[in-house]
Write a protein that holds these residues in place. Structure first.
Motif, PDB file in Angstrom:
ATOM      1  N   ILE A 373       0.831  -1.201   0.000  1.00 11.38           N
ATOM      2  CA  ILE A 373       0.000   0.000   0.000  1.00 11.38           C
ATOM      3  C   ILE A 373       0.866   1.251   0.000  1.00 11.38           C
ATOM      4  N   HIS A 374       1.935   1.248   0.791  1.00 15.80           N
ATOM      5  CA  HIS A 374       2.891   2.365   0.794  1.00 15.80           C
ATOM      6  C   HIS A 374       3.372   2.634  -0.631  1.00 15.80           C
ATOM      7  N   VAL A 375       3.826   1.591  -1.273  1.00 15.88           N
ATOM      8  CA  VAL A 375       4.407   1.740  -2.610  1.00 15.88           C
ATOM      9  C   VAL A 375       3.365   2.221  -3.606  1.00 15.88           C
ATOM     10  N   ARG A 376       2.204   1.610  -3.578  1.00 15.44           N
ATOM     11  CA  ARG A 376       1.148   1.994  -4.525  1.00 15.44           C
ATOM     12  C   ARG A 376       0.740   3.452  -4.312  1.00 15.44           C
ATOM     13  N   ASN A 377       0.608   3.865  -3.054  1.00 14.86           N
ATOM     14  CA  ASN A 377       0.255   5.245  -2.748  1.00 14.86           C
ATOM     15  C   ASN A 377       1.307   6.221  -3.267  1.00 14.86           C
ATOM     16  N   ALA A 378       2.585   5.924  -3.011  1.00 18.75           N
ATOM     17  CA  ALA A 378       3.668   6.813  -3.453  1.00 18.75           C
ATOM     18  C   ALA A 378       3.772   6.860  -4.968  1.00 18.75           C
ATOM     19  N   SER A 379       3.639   5.698  -5.635  1.00 20.41           N
ATOM     20  CA  SER A 379       3.763   5.678  -7.096  1.00 20.41           C
ATOM     21  C   SER A 379       2.613   6.432  -7.754  1.00 20.41           C
ATOM     22  N   GLN A 380       1.420   6.357  -7.162  1.00 24.48           N
ATOM     23  CA  GLN A 380       0.288   7.101  -7.707  1.00 24.48           C
ATOM     24  C   GLN A 380       0.496   8.602  -7.578  1.00 24.48           C
ATOM     25  N   GLN A 381       1.024   9.022  -6.417  1.00 23.57           N
ATOM     26  CA  GLN A 381       1.310  10.446  -6.244  1.00 23.57           C
ATOM     27  C   GLN A 381       2.416  10.901  -7.185  1.00 23.57           C
ATOM     28  N   LEU A 382       3.410  10.051  -7.387  1.00 22.35           N
ATOM     29  CA  LEU A 382       4.493  10.378  -8.311  1.00 22.35           C
ATOM     30  C   LEU A 382       3.955  10.554  -9.720  1.00 22.35           C
ATOM     31  N   GLN A 383       3.107   9.634 -10.160  1.00 16.88           N
ATOM     32  CA  GLN A 383       2.530   9.736 -11.502  1.00 16.88           C
ATOM     33  C   GLN A 383       1.653  10.967 -11.635  1.00 16.88           C
ATOM     34  N   ALA A 384       0.941  11.329 -10.587  1.00 19.86           N
ATOM     35  CA  ALA A 384       0.097  12.518 -10.637  1.00 19.86           C
ATOM     36  C   ALA A 384       0.930  13.773 -10.831  1.00 19.86           C
ATOM     37  N   PHE A 385       2.069  13.843 -10.127  1.00 17.07           N
ATOM     38  CA  PHE A 385       2.973  14.974 -10.329  1.00 17.07           C
ATOM     39  C   PHE A 385       3.453  15.029 -11.776  1.00 17.07           C
ATOM     40  N   MET A 386       3.840  13.886 -12.317  1.00 15.89           N
ATOM     41  CA  MET A 386       4.353  13.837 -13.682  1.00 15.89           C
ATOM     42  C   MET A 386       3.300  14.340 -14.674  1.00 15.89           C
ATOM     43  N   LYS A 387       2.076  13.917 -14.477  1.00 12.82           N
ATOM     44  CA  LYS A 387       1.005  14.330 -15.385  1.00 12.82           C
ATOM     45  C   LYS A 387       0.760  15.825 -15.306  1.00 12.82           C
ATOM     46  N   ASP A 388       1.095  16.432 -14.166  1.00 11.17           N
ATOM     47  CA  ASP A 388       0.966  17.883 -14.009  1.00 11.17           C
ATOM     48  C   ASP A 388       2.221  18.632 -14.458  1.00 11.17           C
ATOM     49  N   ASP A 389       3.129  17.902 -15.149  1.00 12.02           N
ATOM     50  CA  ASP A 389       4.382  18.491 -15.662  1.00 12.02           C
ATOM     51  C   ASP A 389       5.272  19.028 -14.552  1.00 12.02           C
ATOM     52  N   LYS A 390       5.267  18.350 -13.417  1.00 12.90           N
ATOM     53  CA  LYS A 390       6.140  18.732 -12.325  1.00 12.90           C
ATOM     54  C   LYS A 390       7.496  18.030 -12.461  1.00 12.90           C
ATOM     55  N   ASN A 391       8.542  18.719 -12.046  1.00 14.05           N
ATOM     56  CA  ASN A 391       9.847  18.097 -11.835  1.00 14.05           C
ATOM     57  C   ASN A 391       9.887  17.636 -10.389  1.00 14.05           C
ATOM     58  N   VAL A 392      10.055  16.346 -10.188  1.00 15.74           N
ATOM     59  CA  VAL A 392       9.831  15.759  -8.868  1.00 15.74           C
ATOM     60  C   VAL A 392      11.138  15.270  -8.259  1.00 15.74           C
ATOM     61  N   LEU A 393      11.316  15.611  -6.993  1.00 18.91           N
ATOM     62  CA  LEU A 393      12.394  15.036  -6.200  1.00 18.91           C
ATOM     63  C   LEU A 393      11.762  14.147  -5.138  1.00 18.91           C
ATOM     64  N   LEU A 394      12.187  12.893  -5.079  1.00 16.80           N
ATOM     65  CA  LEU A 394      11.753  11.997  -4.007  1.00 16.80           C
ATOM     66  C   LEU A 394      12.671  12.204  -2.806  1.00 16.80           C
ATOM     67  N   LEU A 395      12.075  12.488  -1.668  1.00 16.67           N
ATOM     68  CA  LEU A 395      12.825  12.674  -0.435  1.00 16.67           C
ATOM     69  C   LEU A 395      12.425  11.548   0.510  1.00 16.67           C
ATOM     70  N   ALA A 396      13.372  10.669   0.811  1.00 18.01           N
ATOM     71  CA  ALA A 396      13.064   9.459   1.566  1.00 18.01           C
ATOM     72  C   ALA A 396      13.685   9.518   2.947  1.00 18.01           C
ATOM     73  N   HIS A 397      12.871   9.193   3.955  1.00 18.29           N
ATOM     74  CA  HIS A 397      13.354   9.167   5.330  1.00 18.29           C
ATOM     75  C   HIS A 397      13.149   7.782   5.919  1.00 18.29           C
ATOM     76  N   SER A 398      14.200   7.212   6.498  1.00 19.11           N
ATOM     77  CA  SER A 398      14.132   5.950   7.205  1.00 19.11           C
ATOM     78  C   SER A 398      13.524   4.861   6.317  1.00 19.11           C
ATOM     79  N   PHE A 399      12.450   4.214   6.778  1.00 19.09           N
ATOM     80  CA  PHE A 399      11.774   3.180   6.010  1.00 19.09           C
ATOM     81  C   PHE A 399      11.351   3.674   4.630  1.00 19.09           C
ATOM     82  N   GLY A 400      11.146   4.988   4.483  1.00 14.72           N
ATOM     83  CA  GLY A 400      10.748   5.549   3.195  1.00 14.72           C
ATOM     84  C   GLY A 400      11.760   5.322   2.092  1.00 14.72           C
TER      85      GLY A 400
END
Length: 463
Positions: A373-400
């Protein structure tokens, strides 16, 4: 931001004049960033905009001054104006530090120096030689005068230039005025100090709205050719270095700066911006990087746009238009959005959109199903940013760290050009072939922790 006129005396008794910028409200002594401009430029050429932004966003002061012989500053007795002697300008940085340390507003133990173009080279030397400096910010630096000279001056024109230097020396010895040449010219065959089209465009625009004058002494070019400010760059450490380089710089060539950077020791950070030499001055696309938090607290943020990796000594910085940048923060286990409130608030102050990939289980008990669920949630948000023409940086903390890597492979519409990278902040990132359990007791791999594939290392493929 409050600004007051200041002046100070150098070790050879030359008065340099400038401005001291302070935050609107502050308590006690603050860190100070000392700033001087590059070749022939004056402080009115956007150094005020840089300093105002810094002091409006951070509890720091900025000391900005004109180089000797330019703008509001004096020159030495019996010496010409508009003559650039690099060794003297470097010495003036150290005198500016001494002056800053005397100010009531400044914490003398926390001094940073900033330079751009010609002064971008100066700060490399000063940071190595003057250990009062706690961080060095070098933007589009001239790192080797001789190599730079042969890139700018056609080989068939060099003998004539050398002859002019000899004639100038003889003339000065005989009491004649120094020979001067234009800084820029629209005639490529005419002598000028900076013979590139972008130099002409930049300086002529400022000539119309500032006190900048299109002249420099011929001897300044002779000094430039012998100036090698990066020769001590390997001695700069452990003072942190942040170097900004333009990808297509033809004035202080990109490859020369990168070679110098390769000789610097850690801690260091390289930031490459798109465009040419003068794109570093164009607000809001300016590429000024930050103090490491171990030296200046809180850290100096980049003007306009900065992505902050909180656990690192430097800041990972991306320069682009405000509305095109977004951060997807993959949190640690047992963390909720409130644990990242301060970071999200700061990012919003810099006009950066931040979304937190919210854990599905507020209790923080991660199961195999929860990880999916974590992965699916993050990948969906990532794809949403891409569709909005955003340049995205993933910032990961600990388990993230697990989630961020897996989200990249799980997202079906990730564009390599849109995904700027993954920043790990105290995050898990085992090497390929190892597992989460290996990090602790060497137990067999759990189903959600095995590393089975890698296209952007490290990537985690749970099964």
């Amino acid at each position: 931001m409050p600004r007051k006129d200041v002046e100070f005396k150098t070790s050879d008794n030359v008065i340099l004049r400038g401005w001291l910028f302070t935050p609107s409200s502050s308590n006690g002594k603050l860190p100070c960033l000392i700033m001087a401009h590059g070749w022939s430029a004056v402080k009115e050429m956007d150094l005020d905009a840089f300093a105002e932004h810094f002091t409006s966003k951070l509890p720091i002061t900025c000391l900005v001054y004109d180089n000797r012989g330019f703008g509001a500053s004096d020159t030495a007795k019996d010496q010409p104006r508009h003559e650039i002697v690099p060794s003297l300008q470097m010495s003036d940085y150290s005198d500016a530090i001494t002056y800053a340390q005397s100010l009531d507003e400044v914490d003398g133990r926390k001094i940073g120096i900033w330079g751009s173009s010609y002064s971008g080279g100066h700060v490399l030397y000063v940071g190595a030689a003057d250990k009062r400096v706690k961080t060095v910010l070098s933007q589009m630096p001239l790192v080797n005068g001789f190599e730079n000279f042969v890139r700018l001056v056609r080989s068939d024109m060099v003998p004539g230039m050398i002859q002019m230097w000899e004639d100038d020396r003889k003339g000065r010895a005989a009491g004649k005025d120094p020979i001067v040449i234009p800084v820029v010219s629209n005639d490529p065959a005419a002598p000028s100090a900076l013979p590139t089209p972008d130099s002409y465009e930049f300086f002529t625009a400022w000539e119309k709205k500032s006190c900048w004058k299109n002249e420099v002494t011929l001897r300044s070019i002779e000094h430039l050719r012998s100036n090698d400010p990066s020769h001590l760059i390997h001695r700069l450490a452990p003072t942190p270095l942040l170097m900004t380089v333009a990808a297509n710089d033809v004035l202080t060539p990109t490859d020369l700066a990168l070679e110098a950077y390769s000789r610097a020791r850690e801690p260091k950070q390289l930031h490459i911006i798109p465009g040419g030499h003068f794109d570093g001055y164009r607000l809001p696309r300016i590429a000024i990087l930050a103090f490491g938090p171990a030296h200046i607290t809180p850290a100096l943020r980049a003007c306009c746009v900065e992505v902050t990796a909180l656990a690192t000594g430097f800041r990972h910085t991306v320069t682009m238009e405000h509305d095109s940048l977004a951060i997807l923060l993959c949190p640690g286990s047992w963390h909720t959005t409130r644990h990242y409130d301060s970071f999200v608030t700061h990012a919003k102050d810099l006009y950066i959109q931040v979304d937190v990939a919210i854990p599905p289980n507020e209790e923080g008990q991660v199961t195999d199903d929860d990880f999916e669920i974590h992965v699916r949630n993050a990948s969906q948000q990532l794809q949403a940013f891409m569709k909005d023409d955003k340049n995205v940086l993933l910032l990961a903390h600990s388990f993230g760290g697990f989630v961020a890597c897996e989200a990249v492979t799980a997202a079906s519409h990730v564009s390599a050009g849109r995904l700027l990278g993954i920043v790990f902040v105290a995050a898990f990132a085992p090497e390929y072939g190892r597992t989460f359990a290996d990090l602790f007791a060497g137990q067999p791999a759990q189903s959600w922790t095995a590393i089975e594939a890698s296209t952007v290392p490290p990537l985690f493929r749970p099964r």
